[in-house]
Write a protein that holds these residues in place. Structure first.
Motif, short mmCIF file in Angstrom:
data_model
loop_
_atom_site.label_atom_id
_atom_site.label_comp_id
_atom_site.label_asym_id
_atom_site.label_seq_id
_atom_site.Cartn_x
_atom_site.Cartn_y
_atom_site.Cartn_z
N SER A 65 0.92 -1.29 0.07
CA SER A 65 -0.03 -0.03 0.00
C SER A 65 0.97 1.23 -0.06
O SER A 65 0.23 2.25 0.14
CB SER A 65 -0.74 -0.07 1.23
OG SER A 65 -0.05 0.07 2.57
N GLY A 66 2.11 1.19 -0.15
CA GLY A 66 3.00 2.34 0.00
C GLY A 66 2.93 3.35 -1.12
O GLY A 66 2.57 4.62 -0.96
N HIS A 67 2.54 2.85 -2.30
CA HIS A 67 2.46 3.82 -3.42
C HIS A 67 1.03 4.58 -3.47
O HIS A 67 1.11 5.91 -3.54
CB HIS A 67 2.24 3.08 -4.86
CG HIS A 67 2.01 3.89 -6.05
ND1 HIS A 67 3.06 4.71 -6.48
CD2 HIS A 67 0.88 3.81 -6.86
CE1 HIS A 67 2.64 5.36 -7.45
NE2 HIS A 67 1.34 4.93 -7.77
N TRP A 68 -0.09 3.87 -2.95
CA TRP A 68 -1.21 4.54 -2.58
C TRP A 68 -1.13 5.42 -1.36
O TRP A 68 -1.77 6.85 -1.80
CB TRP A 68 -2.34 3.47 -2.19
CG TRP A 68 -3.51 4.13 -1.58
CD1 TRP A 68 -4.44 4.50 -2.35
CD2 TRP A 68 -3.94 4.22 -0.34
NE1 TRP A 68 -5.60 5.07 -1.67
CE2 TRP A 68 -5.23 4.85 -0.36
CE3 TRP A 68 -3.46 3.76 0.89
CZ2 TRP A 68 -5.94 5.10 0.89
CZ3 TRP A 68 -4.11 4.10 2.16
CH2 TRP A 68 -5.42 4.61 2.00
N ILE A 70 1.50 7.27 -0.65
CA ILE A 70 2.30 8.40 -1.04
C ILE A 70 1.25 9.21 -1.97
O ILE A 70 1.45 10.55 -1.95
CB ILE A 70 3.59 8.13 -1.71
CG1 ILE A 70 4.47 7.30 -0.93
CG2 ILE A 70 4.41 9.12 -2.56
CD1 ILE A 70 5.73 6.71 -1.48
N GLN A 71 0.76 8.62 -2.79
CA GLN A 71 -0.21 9.33 -3.85
C GLN A 71 -1.32 10.12 -2.77
O GLN A 71 -1.63 11.16 -3.22
CB GLN A 71 -0.97 8.47 -4.47
CG GLN A 71 -1.88 8.99 -5.59
CD GLN A 71 -2.33 7.91 -6.75
OE1 GLN A 71 -2.42 6.65 -6.18
NE2 GLN A 71 -2.78 8.34 -7.66
#
Length: 90
Positions: A65-68, A70-71
């Motif tokens: 879930s890191g990309h989400w 940061i977004q």
């Protein structure tokens, strides 16, 4: 900037913090429950047994879930920067 603007920003920040922390907290809760259930069934009462699986599971949840996350944080920051002129009365 009035109290409505401050409360609105504060509420948005708290909601963002809750959304960003939810994947890790839910993962740690589920893994911790599963491990404590396993310990109850097998009667193994080792305190350190739950730490390593929880740390691994939370790390995997963070990778997934890191990309989400940061977004969402970038979107919130951009929204706040776009609202600065209206908050200052301009």
């Amino acid at each position: 900037m009035g109290t409505e603007g401050v409360l609105d920003i504060g509420l948005d920040a708290l909601m963002l913090a809750a959304k960003l922390s939810a994947p890790m907290l839910v993962t740690a809760l589920v893994v911790g429950f599963a491990i404590s259930l396993f310990q109850s069934v097998t009667q193994i009462q080792e305190v350190t047994l739950s730490f390593v699986p929880k740390a691994i599971a939370v790390s995997v949840a963070l990778l997934i879930s890191g990309h989400w996350m940061i977004q969402e944080a970038v979107t919130f920051t951009q929204t706040i920067f776009e609202r600065i002129p209206s908050l200052l009365g301009g």
